[in-house]
Design a protein around this motif. Sequence first.
Motif, PDB file in Angstrom:
ATOM      1  N   VAL B  48       0.846  -1.114  -0.146  1.00  0.00           N
ATOM      2  CA  VAL B  48       0.015  -0.109  -0.116  1.00  0.00           C
ATOM      3  C   VAL B  48       0.892   1.204  -0.069  1.00  0.00           C
ATOM      4  O   VAL B  48       1.879   1.227   0.644  1.00  0.00           O
ATOM      5  CB  VAL B  48      -0.996  -0.077   1.269  1.00  0.00           C
ATOM      6  CG1 VAL B  48      -2.094  -1.070   1.228  1.00  0.00           C
ATOM      7  CG2 VAL B  48      -0.050  -0.202   2.455  1.00  0.00           C
ATOM      8  N   ILE B  57      -3.241   6.004   0.420  1.00  0.00           N
ATOM      9  CA  ILE B  57      -3.432   6.505  -0.742  1.00  0.00           C
ATOM     10  C   ILE B  57      -3.974   5.503  -1.703  1.00  0.00           C
ATOM     11  O   ILE B  57      -5.059   5.512  -2.506  1.00  0.00           O
ATOM     12  CB  ILE B  57      -2.221   7.271  -1.539  1.00  0.00           C
ATOM     13  CG1 ILE B  57      -1.788   8.608  -0.627  1.00  0.00           C
ATOM     14  CG2 ILE B  57      -2.765   7.589  -2.774  1.00  0.00           C
ATOM     15  CD1 ILE B  57      -0.776   8.991  -1.394  1.00  0.00           C
ATOM     16  N   GLU B  58      -3.576   4.339  -1.784  1.00  0.00           N
ATOM     17  CA  GLU B  58      -3.738   3.309  -2.870  1.00  0.00           C
ATOM     18  C   GLU B  58      -3.191   2.006  -2.501  1.00  0.00           C
ATOM     19  O   GLU B  58      -2.055   1.769  -1.726  1.00  0.00           O
ATOM     20  CB  GLU B  58      -2.877   3.781  -3.971  1.00  0.00           C
ATOM     21  CG  GLU B  58      -3.388   3.388  -5.304  1.00  0.00           C
ATOM     22  CD  GLU B  58      -2.530   3.614  -6.402  1.00  0.00           C
ATOM     23  OE1 GLU B  58      -2.566   2.942  -7.356  1.00  0.00           O
ATOM     24  OE2 GLU B  58      -1.984   4.847  -6.454  1.00  0.00           O
ATOM     25  N   THR B  60      -1.311  -1.026  -3.994  1.00  0.00           N
ATOM     26  CA  THR B  60      -0.857  -1.360  -5.263  1.00  0.00           C
ATOM     27  C   THR B  60      -1.171  -2.458  -5.869  1.00  0.00           C
ATOM     28  O   THR B  60      -2.280  -3.451  -5.362  1.00  0.00           O
ATOM     29  CB  THR B  60       0.805  -1.756  -5.009  1.00  0.00           C
ATOM     30  OG1 THR B  60       0.841  -2.893  -4.186  1.00  0.00           O
ATOM     31  CG2 THR B  60       1.330  -0.677  -4.174  1.00  0.00           C
ATOM     32  N   GLU B  64      -3.337  -5.675  -4.527  1.00  0.00           N
ATOM     33  CA  GLU B  64      -4.604  -6.385  -4.879  1.00  0.00           C
ATOM     34  C   GLU B  64      -4.450  -8.092  -5.252  1.00  0.00           C
ATOM     35  O   GLU B  64      -5.526  -8.711  -4.738  1.00  0.00           O
ATOM     36  CB  GLU B  64      -4.938  -5.893  -6.550  1.00  0.00           C
ATOM     37  CG  GLU B  64      -5.071  -4.426  -6.398  1.00  0.00           C
ATOM     38  CD  GLU B  64      -6.602  -3.929  -5.614  1.00  0.00           C
ATOM     39  OE1 GLU B  64      -7.196  -4.975  -5.552  1.00  0.00           O
ATOM     40  OE2 GLU B  64      -6.793  -2.728  -5.407  1.00  0.00           O
TER      41      GLU B  64
END
Lengths: 297, 297
Positions: B48, B57-58, B60, B64
Amino acid sequence: MKLRDLQYFCSLYKTGTFTELAKSFKVEQPTVTLAIKRLENELGETLVLRNRSKGIIEVTQVGEILYHHAQNILHEENLASTEIKHFNKGIRFGLPPIIGNLYFPLVAKKIAEDGLMANLELDETGSNQLYQDLMAGKIDIALLGSSLPIRNKKLTTNFLSSGEFVIISSKKHWLAKQNTVSFEDLKQEPFVTLNGKFIHDHVLNLYSQRVNFSPKIIFETQSIETLKNLVAQDVGIALLVKDAILPTDNLAVNYLQSPLPEKFNVSIATRKDYIRDNLEKKFIEDLEVLKNKIHQA
Amino acid sequence: MKLRDLQYFCSLYKTGTFTELAKSFKVEQPTVTLAIKRLENELGETLVLRNRSKGIIEVTQVGEILYHHAQNILHEENLASTEIKHFNKGIRFGLPPIIGNLYFPLVAKKIAEDGLMANLELDETGSNQLYQDLMAGKIDIALLGSSLPIRNKKLTTNFLSSGEFVIISSKKHWLAKQNTVSFEDLKQEPFVTLNGKFIHDHVLNLYSQRVNFSPKIIFETQSIETLKNLVAQDVGIALLVKDAILPTDNLAVNYLQSPLPEKFNVSIATRKDYIRDNLEKKFIEDLEVLKNKIHQA
DNA sequence: TATGGGTTATAATTTAAATTAATAAGTATC
DNA sequence: GATACTTATTAATTTAAATTATAACCCATA
């Protein structure tokens, strides 16, 4: 529950003794004894019946249940590790020989232009083995051949083409005078076949079963070129996907009367929910072009 | 890899911040920060992207991939625990209302004689929901209704019977003078239907689609008795499994001309590889008797 | 550009857990 | 009943994980 304990348990299931198990993991025996106890305490059930002279006598029914799920868990963990290890690293691709011969060349140029050729890690074996390799996480993408459309909940598939089987013979052969043939009329004919390649063999057997005879197979080969040469020299006739035959081949083609639903189907397959990296996305896009190219060729 | 770390990771995926995640597990924030770091170090990849003012934020792409497998792993762990917890304890059984009405009574006596009735933990809801419950480990055995034979790799199924759909009407109705009817001729007829029960509804829709009209549904009910009473009183006609109709029902029966392949199929289903305890083995044996009894009734 | 309110990261400490080493204690075979 | 093979138990040691306290960071905004 601890993954390590599940590993110990699965291994205990196979080795049958705590002592051996401990040795194989290079830990001391109490380590594994306590690990299994941990599982048993957590679940509130006995997993194995011990015998202090022989090792384990029996895995209990509850032990069997746990073993089954533990296998799935460890398989999934392994899959996660290998998928991540290979993410953005290379394209682990399975290609059955016949498809590699017949169809892959049609998109190879595009794949090379996109700079993907160097990233290919090729697994060239039969479709059945490739399916196993796909599930085991040894490869991530495959072109699979199948005699019927693939219906498998563990795979994501993209159907590319369906090739018809025809009978080929030498131009000197009596078949050369006709365009279609009933399989029944081939009882006396010597056959040349593609060996080990599941689909051609399988479909030839299906046709034979229907008319209740075993075809007289006088030669088996792995190579389409060899097969075609043998047939051209009138050594025997053969069942072959029509796409494999070129105008320059000097072969007579006979369509089968009342053909079976089995065809030479080609699909792109990945594990269900497999996440593609950017290279793989591009690669699959290129493969999908086959859908338009195959029957033009 | 640690199961606990995977739990943290899955939860982080959903909550989005380390702080919230820590609170929900009632541990301190560095605990979870270190847990995710452990995973990242082991895999050699960032999972992450963090932002120290907003939280994450996200996730990666690698994140996933891990998330997907982690979900499977934790689901499997959960399944192992619940299966073991319920082993030899009781029969967690799913029974759709219609099958419970029509067919289950045929074997209920035998099940009672075998002393299994007291062990039944009944889940009475529609077949679709029961499938979900089966996969989630909430039940272990179900009688499932389906309009086509069940083909599902995650289930072990044992087909019991296939019931035909017929049109029922009051004896005063014009249909009572004939034995068969084409669905097309029912365009003007008011229908009574079994609501919410996937199969009857679904099959009625299929017949309607084929002749391109929406049936005029004037009443929906959950109860077969109500449905039959309404039809007997000529409120409307209905599509119903033939097995539901008794000689004493005072109803006219019309077979459908050119019937669809969809039938009222009943199967016993368990999760694939589910290990049955002794009670469950006996119970399933008793259920299997339905195979012979259904069309005698 | 300094400050406050939110976040995640780090280091030292505490706590908990797993592993070991040594040994005990079963069970079968002779 | 001695032997040789197991698994079980215990206390000491080692290793790992969670906590505490604090630092570092990001961003909005005064």
